[in-house]
Scaffold this motif. Structure first.
Motif, PDB file in Angstrom:
ATOM      1  N   VAL A  94       0.766  -1.283  -0.083  1.00 46.66           N
ATOM      2  CA  VAL A  94       0.004  -0.018  -0.099  1.00 46.66           C
ATOM      3  C   VAL A  94       0.862   1.434  -0.059  1.00 46.66           C
ATOM      4  O   VAL A  94       0.252   2.519  -0.109  1.00 46.66           O
ATOM      5  N   GLU A  95       2.110   1.120   0.292  1.00 46.59           N
ATOM      6  CA  GLU A  95       2.876   2.170   0.423  1.00 46.59           C
ATOM      7  C   GLU A  95       4.273   1.963   0.171  1.00 46.59           C
ATOM      8  O   GLU A  95       4.996   0.946   0.503  1.00 46.59           O
ATOM      9  N   VAL A  96       4.946   2.483  -0.966  1.00 49.23           N
ATOM     10  CA  VAL A  96       6.460   2.332  -1.206  1.00 49.23           C
ATOM     11  C   VAL A  96       7.116   3.817  -1.248  1.00 49.23           C
ATOM     12  O   VAL A  96       6.667   4.949  -1.936  1.00 49.23           O
ATOM     13  N   GLY A  97       8.143   4.236  -0.218  1.00 50.82           N
ATOM     14  CA  GLY A  97       8.845   5.296  -0.104  1.00 50.82           C
ATOM     15  C   GLY A  97       9.755   5.741  -1.297  1.00 50.82           C
ATOM     16  O   GLY A  97       9.736   4.912  -2.096  1.00 50.82           O
ATOM     17  N   GLU A  98      10.495   6.653  -1.039  1.00 51.57           N
ATOM     18  CA  GLU A  98      11.567   7.035  -2.065  1.00 51.57           C
ATOM     19  C   GLU A  98      12.620   6.353  -1.974  1.00 51.57           C
ATOM     20  O   GLU A  98      13.290   6.138  -0.808  1.00 51.57           O
ATOM     21  N   PRO A  99      13.131   5.752  -2.955  1.00 52.43           N
ATOM     22  CA  PRO A  99      14.388   4.840  -2.889  1.00 52.43           C
ATOM     23  C   PRO A  99      15.652   5.807  -2.406  1.00 52.43           C
ATOM     24  O   PRO A  99      15.724   6.967  -2.755  1.00 52.43           O
ATOM     25  N   VAL A 100      16.324   5.270  -1.376  1.00 51.37           N
ATOM     26  CA  VAL A 100      17.694   6.009  -0.999  1.00 51.37           C
ATOM     27  C   VAL A 100      18.655   5.910  -1.770  1.00 51.37           C
ATOM     28  O   VAL A 100      19.619   6.879  -1.985  1.00 51.37           O
TER      29      VAL A 100
END
Length: 282
Positions: free
Chosen positions: A22-28
């Protein structure tokens, strides 16, 4: 709420609820040679590719669902934390490993297939919810779940439970330098394996390198430097694993002894960088 928070593919925050991403953050980071070798490869660090990888894990072995498989035999990588610990448990060099599992939280595992089945498939687990079917499967295969009611992740209490159960040779995976320091203070003889350590500060890297036996440096620039200075042995060059103590070194060397894969061993000043690594180091 059935919610699981994972740090995957270079510290990207992923939330899974009821078996759905449901959520994927910004890749580091932009790329990682290890992620490119996943069974569902992540060749480009984008939210879309990382989501596909997590969805493939959910379909493939039931990650974060009641269908979660908890046993495995083959190595996924030669010098991964779970591979090193499961081999040591199989040989009898370790009695048990304290690890984290989605759907169960902190687990005390005595079965080498359970160590590999849980750890070899798990990215950095930040938070999880109890899944009764997963907990039952772990217990049926010789594992003990620290807190079945909440599935909390608590390595220090996991080691305490292992010691109280009579285990004398215990390993624990730790993703926080502060927790690693606390484990070492309270349990000087435990084998500390540092995992999922991308993004450490200089001070945190020095803390981890000072107390751990083995560290997988992931994409941490500072830990490569701190661990490399102290290490007795480096395994791999793209995403190195460093043995920082004699005991850690023996765990890695015994793994080399039992593998039928080709291995090159050479002397040198550590750390040694390969032609490719995670980019950028953070």
């Amino acid at each position: 709420m059935d919610e699981h928070i994972i740090e995957a593919a270079g510290k990207t925050r992923v939330v899974v609820r009821d078996g759905k991403v449901v959520e994927v953050g910004e890749p580091v980071i932009r790329s990682c040679p290890l992620a490119e070798r996943f069974s569902s490869p992540v060749r480009e660090m984008t939210r879309e590719e990382i989501k596909k990888n997590i969805e493939a894990r959910i379909r493939g072995f039931g990650m974060c669902t009641p269908a979660r498989e908890v046993l495995a035999d083959p190595d996924f990588v030669l010098f991964g934390a779970s591979e090193l610990m499961s081999a040591a448990v199989r040989r009898g060099d370790l009695d048990a490993a304290v690890i984290a599992c989605d759907g169960a939280g902190t687990v005390l595992a005595r079965n080498p297939r359970l160590v590999q089945g849980i750890g070899g498939r798990m990215s950095g687990l930040v938070k999880t919810s109890p899944i009764p079917a997963v907990i039952r499967r772990i217990e049926e295969n010789g594992g003990t779940v620290l807190d079945p009611a909440t599935a909390r992740i608590d390595p220090v209490s996991g080691v305490e439970a292992a010691v109280q159960a009579g285990h004398q040779a215990v390993a624990v995976t730790v993703a926080s330098p502060a927790v690693a320091v606390e484990v070492r203070r309270r349990y000087p003889d435990v084998l500390i394996v540092g995992v999922h350590l991308t993004g450490l500060s200089v001070d945190e890297a020095e803390q981890m390198a000072a107390v751990a036996d083995i560290v997988a440096v992931c994409a941490s620039r500072h830990l490569r430097e701190a661990a490399g200075r102290r290490a007795l042995l480096q395994a791999g060059t793209a995403v190195p694993v460093f043995a920082l103590t004699q005991r850690g070194k023996e765990i890695v060397l015994d793994k080399i002894r039992e593998t039928d894969r080709q291995v090159v061993v050479t002397g040198g000043t550590l750390p040694v960088a390969g032609p490719r690594g995670p980019e950028p180091l953070v």
